[in-house]
Design an enzyme around this catalytic site. Structure first.
Site, PDB file in Angstrom:
ATOM      1  CG  HIS A  19      -1.802   1.184   1.297  1.00 41.84           C
ATOM      2  ND1 HIS A  19      -2.953   1.262   0.543  1.00 41.84           N
ATOM      3  CD2 HIS A  19      -1.709   2.348   1.967  1.00 41.84           C
ATOM      4  CE1 HIS A  19      -3.529   2.433   0.765  1.00 41.84           C
ATOM      5  NE2 HIS A  19      -2.794   3.109   1.621  1.00 41.84           N
ATOM      6  CG  ASP A  49      -5.586  -0.221   2.304  1.00 45.19           C
ATOM      7  OD1 ASP A  49      -5.157  -1.220   1.693  1.00 45.19           O
ATOM      8  OD2 ASP A  49      -6.125   0.741   1.734  1.00 45.19           O
TER       9      ASP A  49
END
Ligand code: GRF
Length: 222
Positions: free
Chosen positions: A112, A148
């Site tokens: 990410h 995430d």
């Protein structure tokens, strides 16, 4: 001897992270075999990179499925046929449902482009600039149901300069951080130094309580 790690990579875009994995595997820096690359976009350059490297490629366009669950089920079936030890989300721009994530619990990692837990979700570079962050970066984490939000594995940071725009910042995060931390994480998984559990991670026999930092490593991937 430990069997070589079987890895499936999910992609949607350009595939620079995938290319870093391909290169590190072919240089034997990662003791793993990339056994399949799956893209939810048939025109993703990442698929061409995989084909060029002789890796089995699968295009599964999500719009060809009746709903999110049907796509997830077909994706999971394709992955399971490849019998991977690890699934890597390398720029896979599709949110995966709970059942999919649960089926691959403890064996799926994601890269990410932010210093998680800051800036979950999209447009991370733009948001870092808007918020006046002085540093930014990228993180490899274990995938959990929380988008995430899974346990952090490794992250690396870059300084944000006054001249940066989202494009220049994205490029620096990619070259200085992403292309190093993702191969590094996979290399450790392949040697067994990094052990992924359902909710926790061990690194060299110790429970990992915060992300490893790229700047602390003495050697890094190119
Ligand atoms: C990377 O910045 C990754 O962190 C994000 O999407 C981008 C993918 O780039 N999730 P690429 O396909 O690896 O070139």
């Amino acid at each position: 001897m430990r069997p070589r790690c079987r890895v499936v990579v999910l992609v949607s875009g350009n595939g620079r992270n995938l290319q870093a994995l391909i290169d590190a595997c072919s240089r034997q820096q990662i003791r793993a075999d990339l056994v399949g690359v799956i893209s939810n976009r048939a025109d993703a350059p990442a698929l061409a990179r995989a084909a060029q490297a002789g890796i089995a490629c699968f295009a599964m366009e999500h719009q060809n499925f009746s709903d999110r669950e049907a796509f997830d089920r077909a994706l999971l079936e394709t992955i399971q046929k490849l019998n991977p030890d690890i699934v890597v989300l390398a720029g896979f721009m599709r949110i995966l449902g709970k059942a999919f994530v649960a089926a691959l619990s403890g064996k799926m990692i994601n890269i990410h482009p932010s210093l998680l837990p800051r800036h979950r979700g999209l447009h991370t570079h733009r948001r870092a600039l808007e918020d006046g962050d002085t540093e930014h970066g990228a993180t490899v984490h274990l995938v959990s149901e929380d988008l995430d939000g899974g346990p952090l594995i490794i992250q690396g940071r870059v300084s944000v300069s006054e001249e940066d725009d989202a494009t220049s910042l994205a490029e620096r995060v990619m070259t200085e951080v992403e292309l190093k931390i993702l191969p590094q994480a996979l290399a450790w998984i392949a040697t067994g130094e990094l052990q992924l559990g359902h909710k926790a991670i061990e690194f060299r026999g110790q429970k990992l309580t915060k992300a490893l930092q790229l700047e602390d490593l003495t050697e890094t991937f190119q």
